[in-house]
Design a protein around this motif. Sequence first.
Motif, PDB file in Angstrom:
ATOM      1  N   SER A   1       0.881  -1.149   0.000  1.00 20.07           N
ATOM      2  CA  SER A   1       0.000   0.000   0.000  1.00 20.07           C
ATOM      3  C   SER A   1       0.929   1.211   0.000  1.00 20.07           C
ATOM      4  CB  SER A   1      -0.928  -0.001   1.213  1.00 20.07           C
ATOM      5  OG  SER A   1      -1.860   1.081   1.114  1.00 20.07           O
TER       6      SER A   1
ATOM      7  N   HIS B   1      -2.443   8.694  12.152  1.00 18.80           N
ATOM      8  CA  HIS B   1      -3.418   9.004  11.105  1.00 18.80           C
ATOM      9  C   HIS B   1      -3.416  10.513  10.851  1.00 18.80           C
ATOM     10  CE1 HIS B   1      -5.401   4.988  10.913  1.00 18.80           C
ATOM     11  NE2 HIS B   1      -5.015   4.920  12.176  1.00 18.80           N
TER      12      HIS B   1
ATOM     13  N   THR C   1      -8.810  11.750  -1.723  1.00 18.35           N
ATOM     14  CA  THR C   1      -9.113  12.122  -0.337  1.00 18.35           C
ATOM     15  C   THR C   1      -9.569  13.574  -0.225  1.00 18.35           C
ATOM     16  OG1 THR C   1      -8.362  11.893   1.956  1.00 18.35           O
ATOM     17  CG2 THR C   1      -6.808  12.861   0.418  1.00 18.35           C
TER      18      THR C   1
ATOM     19  N   HIS D   1      -0.059   6.017   8.667  1.00 15.63           N
ATOM     20  CA  HIS D   1      -0.993   5.864   7.545  1.00 15.63           C
ATOM     21  C   HIS D   1      -0.829   7.048   6.594  1.00 15.63           C
ATOM     22  CE1 HIS D   1      -3.941   2.654   9.000  1.00 15.63           C
ATOM     23  NE2 HIS D   1      -2.984   2.706   9.917  1.00 15.63           N
TER      24      HIS D   1
ATOM     25  N   GLU E   1     -11.256   8.457   5.376  1.00 16.70           N
ATOM     26  CA  GLU E   1     -10.599   7.854   6.529  1.00 16.70           C
ATOM     27  C   GLU E   1      -9.249   7.259   6.166  1.00 16.70           C
ATOM     28  OE1 GLU E   1     -13.140   5.089   8.469  1.00 16.70           O
ATOM     29  OE2 GLU E   1     -14.643   6.590   9.015  1.00 16.70           O
ATOM     30  N   GLU E   2      -9.098   6.800   4.945  1.00 20.88           N
ATOM     31  CA  GLU E   2      -7.840   6.230   4.453  1.00 20.88           C
ATOM     32  C   GLU E   2      -7.542   6.811   3.084  1.00 20.88           C
ATOM     33  OE1 GLU E   2      -5.737   4.276   5.994  1.00 20.88           O
ATOM     34  OE2 GLU E   2      -6.900   3.561   7.705  1.00 20.88           O
TER      35      GLU E   2
ATOM     36  N   VAL F   1      -2.811  -1.094   6.772  1.00 20.72           N
ATOM     37  CA  VAL F   1      -3.243  -0.229   5.682  1.00 20.72           C
ATOM     38  C   VAL F   1      -3.809  -1.046   4.526  1.00 20.72           C
ATOM     39  CG1 VAL F   1      -2.505   1.476   3.981  1.00 20.72           C
ATOM     40  CG2 VAL F   1      -1.621   1.599   6.310  1.00 20.72           C
TER      41      VAL F   1
ATOM     42  N   SER G   1      -7.210  -2.014   5.220  1.00 18.66           N
ATOM     43  CA  SER G   1      -8.145  -0.934   5.528  1.00 18.66           C
ATOM     44  C   SER G   1      -8.628  -0.173   4.302  1.00 18.66           C
ATOM     45  CB  SER G   1      -7.499   0.066   6.503  1.00 18.66           C
ATOM     46  OG  SER G   1      -7.161  -0.559   7.723  1.00 18.66           O
ATOM     47  N   VAL G   2      -7.851  -0.178   3.220  1.00 16.95           N
ATOM     48  CA  VAL G   2      -8.242   0.591   2.042  1.00 16.95           C
ATOM     49  C   VAL G   2      -9.406  -0.082   1.323  1.00 16.95           C
ATOM     50  CG1 VAL G   2      -5.947   1.583   1.751  1.00 16.95           C
ATOM     51  CG2 VAL G   2      -6.501  -0.577   0.609  1.00 16.95           C
TER      52      VAL G   2
END
Length: 445
Positions: free
Chosen positions: A150, A170, A212, A295, A302-303, A377, A380-381
């Motif tokens: 990632s 984060h 993002t 992250h 959030e990610e 990560v 989580s993505v």
Amino acid sequence: MLTKKRALGVVTAVTLSASFLASCTPGGGSSDGTVTLNLATVNNPQMKDMEKLKSVYEADHPGVKINFQVMEESDLRSAVTADVASGAGQYDVVTIGAYETPQWGANDWLVDLTSFDDDAEYDAKDILPPVREALSHKDKLYAVPFYGESSILMYNKQVLDKAGVKISDHPTWQQIADAAAKVKTADSAGICMRGKPGWGDLFAPLTTVVQTFGGNWYDEDWNATVDTPEWKEAVTFYKKMLDDSGESDPVSYSFNECLTALKEGKVAMWADASVAASILEADDSPVKGKMGYAHMPVDKTEESGWLWSWNLAIPKSSKNQDAAEEFVKWATSKEYINLVGTKLGWSLVPPGSRASTYELPEYQKAAAAYAPITLDVMQSVNPEQPGVDPQPWVGIQYVSIPEFQDVGNQCAQLVADYLANRTSIDSALEKCQSIAQKAGDAHKD
């Protein structure tokens, strides 16, 4: 589906240079029965490690020689796309990304590797599920991962501590821009980011920044959305951060250049591929033990990390498919991972490909600083919707349509011109919008 005619159209502008790059010793058997496998790969440290260790394979397979052809990322993509699309057969093994694999598999350009499931020793079920899914088409496996990744934020803790700067696990992009400005000195940049033109260079991190910030390449109806306030805000932010705190010539920097700058103490932070952490923590790295990891910075999501893998595949045009399969198995096996660990160092083990790698005590110890966050990560993505709004494709830092390689390359050059003060943001995005829309029109309805 990407037909051969359409693929050749995509690479028309680079075919001549790609043909030059692809010139090599022909594959096939020699007069003494030796088989030479031509392997096209990217100029990344993990691939260079594979080249260092090829003698181990050749010693165990005396009738096989491996001819590595190492290229810069954009050159590799141009050369391999031109070769595979035309069926020229220059290469027996190719290093390709998660973007190309399912499309080329659907077009029957790659050897089906699903038979690897039947090899108990190879243990294909050990491949991380998200990575395997990205390399499959209709449940058939068309490449196997050499490493997966990632993207994360990497920073020199000593430099930031000296400046009194703290980084959370984060962070937001604004926090990172502010931190970069505080640690920039006359001799060291605050942050290094990719600026070199290319859909896999500049646009790998920049697309995640756009997402993002609330933008994306297309809406759900394949209308291009490049000339939007969200894109303008994201790209303007990226440039301002680099102007204020980045390298002096950002358009000459990509993965390898930023990696070198961070190792040499010429930059304090870098947001890029998580695989870089293994190199930063290698025994010969001058910043080993000095690094912190977080992250990928965010704005509205959030990610914002990507999901990627560099993989080994075999073109259908290879004349040495059986020998190529044996080598590909070896280079992506548990045996190879242990070989890297024992010969080169456990921190250099290719990450993100096999679950068993993260169960090895030696790797857990060597990669303690970055292995947990890398897995966190990657899990989580969300490749189905990495940005704020829904999208009609699966993918984070790329659009999984055949035209995107060309769209991304053209638009990356336009944005690089903006980063280098050769054009305005409005002009760059307006032209990119037109390029992207032509590709989007082909996928409407």
